[in-house]
Design an enzyme around this catalytic site. Structure first.
Site, PDB file in Angstrom:
ATOM      1  N   HIS A 113       0.752  -0.879   0.132  1.00  0.00           N
ATOM      2  CA  HIS A 113      -0.062  -0.082   0.192  1.00  0.00           C
ATOM      3  C   HIS A 113       0.923   1.173  -0.020  1.00  0.00           C
ATOM      4  O   HIS A 113       1.525   1.449   1.139  1.00  0.00           O
ATOM      5  CB  HIS A 113      -0.752  -0.032   1.380  1.00  0.00           C
ATOM      6  CG  HIS A 113      -1.686   1.028   1.073  1.00  0.00           C
ATOM      7  ND1 HIS A 113      -3.180   0.890   1.510  1.00  0.00           N
ATOM      8  CD2 HIS A 113      -1.542   2.654   1.111  1.00  0.00           C
ATOM      9  CE1 HIS A 113      -3.854   2.258   1.495  1.00  0.00           C
ATOM     10  NE2 HIS A 113      -2.875   3.175   1.278  1.00  0.00           N
ATOM     11  N   HIS A 165       1.586   5.452  -1.650  1.00  0.00           N
ATOM     12  CA  HIS A 165       1.246   6.506  -2.488  1.00  0.00           C
ATOM     13  C   HIS A 165       2.169   7.167  -3.248  1.00  0.00           C
ATOM     14  O   HIS A 165       3.289   7.644  -2.326  1.00  0.00           O
ATOM     15  CB  HIS A 165       0.684   7.674  -1.561  1.00  0.00           C
ATOM     16  CG  HIS A 165      -0.864   7.250  -1.049  1.00  0.00           C
ATOM     17  ND1 HIS A 165      -1.840   7.432  -1.510  1.00  0.00           N
ATOM     18  CD2 HIS A 165      -0.938   6.362   0.303  1.00  0.00           C
ATOM     19  CE1 HIS A 165      -2.987   6.784  -0.831  1.00  0.00           C
ATOM     20  NE2 HIS A 165      -2.390   6.115   0.351  1.00  0.00           N
ATOM     21  N   LEU A 166       2.345   7.282  -4.460  1.00  0.00           N
ATOM     22  CA  LEU A 166       3.777   7.822  -4.965  1.00  0.00           C
ATOM     23  C   LEU A 166       3.511   9.130  -5.655  1.00  0.00           C
ATOM     24  O   LEU A 166       4.179   9.867  -5.950  1.00  0.00           O
ATOM     25  CB  LEU A 166       4.008   6.876  -6.054  1.00  0.00           C
ATOM     26  CG  LEU A 166       5.022   5.782  -5.704  1.00  0.00           C
ATOM     27  CD1 LEU A 166       5.101   4.759  -6.883  1.00  0.00           C
ATOM     28  CD2 LEU A 166       6.190   5.841  -5.011  1.00  0.00           C
ATOM     29  N   ARG A 167       1.756   9.562  -5.711  1.00  0.00           N
ATOM     30  CA  ARG A 167       1.519  10.697  -6.299  1.00  0.00           C
ATOM     31  C   ARG A 167       2.192  10.872  -7.826  1.00  0.00           C
ATOM     32  O   ARG A 167       2.401  10.078  -8.485  1.00  0.00           O
ATOM     33  CB  ARG A 167       1.971  12.068  -5.660  1.00  0.00           C
ATOM     34  CG  ARG A 167       1.915  11.942  -3.947  1.00  0.00           C
ATOM     35  CD  ARG A 167       0.633  11.748  -3.572  1.00  0.00           C
ATOM     36  NE  ARG A 167       0.720  11.787  -2.118  1.00  0.00           N
ATOM     37  CZ  ARG A 167      -0.279  11.555  -1.371  1.00  0.00           C
ATOM     38  NH1 ARG A 167      -1.465  10.887  -2.063  1.00  0.00           N
ATOM     39  NH2 ARG A 167      -0.292  11.835  -0.145  1.00  0.00           N
ATOM     40  N   LYS A 176      -9.331   0.021  -5.617  1.00  0.00           N
ATOM     41  CA  LYS A 176      -9.066   0.284  -4.496  1.00  0.00           C
ATOM     42  C   LYS A 176     -10.533   1.033  -4.397  1.00  0.00           C
ATOM     43  O   LYS A 176     -11.192   1.810  -4.921  1.00  0.00           O
ATOM     44  CB  LYS A 176      -7.923   1.237  -4.547  1.00  0.00           C
ATOM     45  CG  LYS A 176      -8.197   2.377  -3.177  1.00  0.00           C
ATOM     46  CD  LYS A 176      -7.761   1.266  -1.917  1.00  0.00           C
ATOM     47  CE  LYS A 176      -8.200   2.356  -0.759  1.00  0.00           C
ATOM     48  NZ  LYS A 176      -6.725   2.484  -0.079  1.00  0.00           N
ATOM     49  N   HIS A 211     -10.565   1.000   1.733  1.00  0.00           N
ATOM     50  CA  HIS A 211     -10.257   1.879   3.101  1.00  0.00           C
ATOM     51  C   HIS A 211     -11.535   1.850   4.004  1.00  0.00           C
ATOM     52  O   HIS A 211     -12.593   2.284   3.517  1.00  0.00           O
ATOM     53  CB  HIS A 211     -10.067   3.360   2.305  1.00  0.00           C
ATOM     54  CG  HIS A 211      -9.812   4.200   3.346  1.00  0.00           C
ATOM     55  ND1 HIS A 211      -8.641   4.990   3.672  1.00  0.00           N
ATOM     56  CD2 HIS A 211     -10.586   4.645   4.429  1.00  0.00           C
ATOM     57  CE1 HIS A 211      -8.660   5.971   4.690  1.00  0.00           C
ATOM     58  NE2 HIS A 211      -9.833   5.740   4.925  1.00  0.00           N
ATOM     59  N   HIS A 230      -4.514  -0.796   5.868  1.00  0.00           N
ATOM     60  CA  HIS A 230      -4.348  -0.098   6.980  1.00  0.00           C
ATOM     61  C   HIS A 230      -5.316  -0.426   8.399  1.00  0.00           C
ATOM     62  O   HIS A 230      -5.717   0.722   8.644  1.00  0.00           O
ATOM     63  CB  HIS A 230      -3.728   1.339   6.749  1.00  0.00           C
ATOM     64  CG  HIS A 230      -4.762   2.179   5.783  1.00  0.00           C
ATOM     65  ND1 HIS A 230      -6.197   1.804   6.167  1.00  0.00           N
ATOM     66  CD2 HIS A 230      -4.677   2.745   4.843  1.00  0.00           C
ATOM     67  CE1 HIS A 230      -6.787   2.674   5.286  1.00  0.00           C
ATOM     68  NE2 HIS A 230      -5.951   3.244   4.248  1.00  0.00           N
ATOM     69  N   LEU A 251      -4.953   9.056   8.095  1.00  0.00           N
ATOM     70  CA  LEU A 251      -6.255   8.417   8.175  1.00  0.00           C
ATOM     71  C   LEU A 251      -6.175   7.057   7.759  1.00  0.00           C
ATOM     72  O   LEU A 251      -5.432   6.851   6.706  1.00  0.00           O
ATOM     73  CB  LEU A 251      -7.179   9.324   7.226  1.00  0.00           C
ATOM     74  CG  LEU A 251      -7.634  10.591   7.813  1.00  0.00           C
ATOM     75  CD1 LEU A 251      -8.493  11.471   6.677  1.00  0.00           C
ATOM     76  CD2 LEU A 251      -8.498  10.450   9.211  1.00  0.00           C
ATOM     77  N   ASP A 260       1.639   2.512   3.541  1.00  0.00           N
ATOM     78  CA  ASP A 260       0.595   3.689   3.277  1.00  0.00           C
ATOM     79  C   ASP A 260       1.534   5.009   3.402  1.00  0.00           C
ATOM     80  O   ASP A 260       1.099   6.017   3.856  1.00  0.00           O
ATOM     81  CB  ASP A 260      -0.355   3.908   4.617  1.00  0.00           C
ATOM     82  CG  ASP A 260      -1.714   4.823   3.934  1.00  0.00           C
ATOM     83  OD1 ASP A 260      -1.765   5.088   2.691  1.00  0.00           O
ATOM     84  OD2 ASP A 260      -2.460   5.147   4.931  1.00  0.00           O
ATOM     85  N   HIS A 298       3.169  14.529   1.548  1.00  0.00           N
ATOM     86  CA  HIS A 298       2.174  15.859   1.199  1.00  0.00           C
ATOM     87  C   HIS A 298       3.453  16.783   1.226  1.00  0.00           C
ATOM     88  O   HIS A 298       4.360  16.646   2.311  1.00  0.00           O
ATOM     89  CB  HIS A 298       1.434  16.092   2.073  1.00  0.00           C
ATOM     90  CG  HIS A 298       0.149  15.188   2.204  1.00  0.00           C
ATOM     91  ND1 HIS A 298      -1.057  15.496   1.337  1.00  0.00           N
ATOM     92  CD2 HIS A 298      -0.161  14.029   2.634  1.00  0.00           C
ATOM     93  CE1 HIS A 298      -1.651  14.534   1.313  1.00  0.00           C
ATOM     94  NE2 HIS A 298      -1.487  13.675   2.376  1.00  0.00           N
ATOM     95  N   ALA A 317      -3.745  14.395   5.696  1.00  0.00           N
ATOM     96  CA  ALA A 317      -3.626  13.442   6.357  1.00  0.00           C
ATOM     97  C   ALA A 317      -2.467  12.492   5.565  1.00  0.00           C
ATOM     98  O   ALA A 317      -2.353  12.319   4.348  1.00  0.00           O
ATOM     99  CB  ALA A 317      -4.818  12.608   6.226  1.00  0.00           C
TER     100      ALA A 317
END
Ligand code: DOR
Ligand code: ZN
Length: 346
Positions: free
Chosen positions: A14, A16-18, A100, A137, A175, A220, A248, A252, A264
């Site tokens: 899990h 996040h790479l953006r 997802k 989620h 998560h 979150l 996760d 940011h 978050a």
């Protein structure tokens, strides 16, 4: 003598790479240690079609520095408009590994998520048929429900009904943050797995709130009470193959974290394995680390275990950079607030 541990190369189930400059900044931090990762589709706009997943995969591979290898395992963002045929075709081509589910409004960039779970029933049935797993989620978005109870309520109101209505659908509770989550996994073995993050294994809500608010610990689902963290550590270090690592890691810009209304997400990728070795050592379970980081995830997803290994060594405290540059901004690296001695040395 230096204490060291050699394990199969880990994967992150899990991540996040953006996109754009952020992608370029954070991707090497994962690719350095992890062979593969399940890539979250909550871009703006989200990755909702097979064609968009293919394009995003291309951008990730193009951002990978020379000499690094990494396999992004793509996901589609489930909406009430998702076309089951497009999804099935992307899955059949091996373009996507999972789908997802974000309840609309539950978290960062989830506005296009699902409001009425009945509307996605045909897609979920198709996924069960073709063997495409669903990453969930697990939080309700009802304003009446206290933020600390949203996972437990989601399990009762949404997750359990979906699983009963869709036999054969493989589900990953992403998560998990509560004892309720652990108990649900423990009592429902068929086709059910759960990922656990680094921060939820290390910290509880006191660490985030007592003595002042620490925005870099805000994510979150939110950190819960200590008893929940203890249940998560017990699950992760148990050797039970239903639990595996999903960091996760969610970068940011620093200014968005250190803001009046803080975004978050915890950017843990650079130090995830150091943190985990610390947690597993504290639990007297270093021998269970490899299962959690490198074996259970591939087994759940029906993928081979990575062929190569990494070595972690316990040395002098790790020098953790406070931030990484992202264009003219920065992203702040998760800081546990105490020295970490384990690091990847090979
Ligand atoms: O803390 C979080 N950040 N939780 C999520 O579910 C999304 C993520 C993000 O994309 O920043
Ligand atoms: Zn996430």
């Amino acid at each position: 003598m230096t204490q060291s541990l050699t394990i199969r190369r880990p994967d992150d189930w899990h991540l996040h790479l953006r996109d754009g400059a952020m992608l370029a900044a954070v991707l090497p931090e994962t690719a350095r240690h992890f062979a593969r990762a399940i890539i979250m589709p909550n871009l703006v706009p989200p990755v909702v079609t097979g064609a968009q997943a293919a394009a995003y995969r291309g951008r990730i591979l193009a951002a990978l520095p020379e000499g690094m290898t990494f396999e992004p395992l793509m996901t589609l963002y489930l909406t009430e408009q998702t076309d089951p045929d497009d999804l099935a075709a992307a899955h059949a081509r091996g373009l996507i590994t999972s789908v997802k589910l974000y309840p609309a409004g539950a978290t960062t960039n989830s506005a296009s998520g699902v409001k009425d779970f009945d509307k996605v029933r045909p897609v979920l049935e198709r996924m069960a048929e073709i063997g495409c797993p669903l990453c969930v989620h697990g939080e309700v978005t009802d304003r009446e429900i206290d933020i600390f109870d949203r996972e437990a309520v989601f399990i009762d109101r949404v997750l359990d009904p979906i699983r009963r209505a869709t036999p054969g659908l493989r589900v990953i509770m992403e998560h998990i943050t509560t004892k309720d989550g652990v108990d649900y996994v423990a009592s429902h073995s068929e086709g059910l797995g759960a990922t656990i993050t680094v921060q939820h294994l290390m910290f509880d809500r006191n660490d985030m709130l007592v003595g002042g608010m620490r925005p870099h610990y805000y994510c979150l689902p939110i950190l819960k009470r200590r008893q929940h963290r203890e249940a998560l550590v017990a699950a992760a270090t148990s050797g039970d193959a239903r639990y595996f690592l999903g960091t996760d890691s969610a970068p940011h810009p620093t200014h968005a974290k250190e803001a009046e209304c803080c975004a978050a997400g915890c950017f843990t990728a650079p130090i995830a394995l150091s943190c985990l070795a610390h947690v597993f050592e504290e639990a007297g379970a270093l021998d269970k680390l490899e299962g959690f980081t490198s074996l259970h995830g591939p087994a759940f997803y029906g993928l081979p275990v990575n062929a190569d290994t990494i070595t972690l060594s316990k040395l002098d405290p790790l020098d953790i950079p406070k931030t990484l540059p992202v264009g003219e901004h920065t992203v702040t690296v998760f800081d546990p607030g105490f020295p970490l001695h384990w690091r990847v040395t090979g």
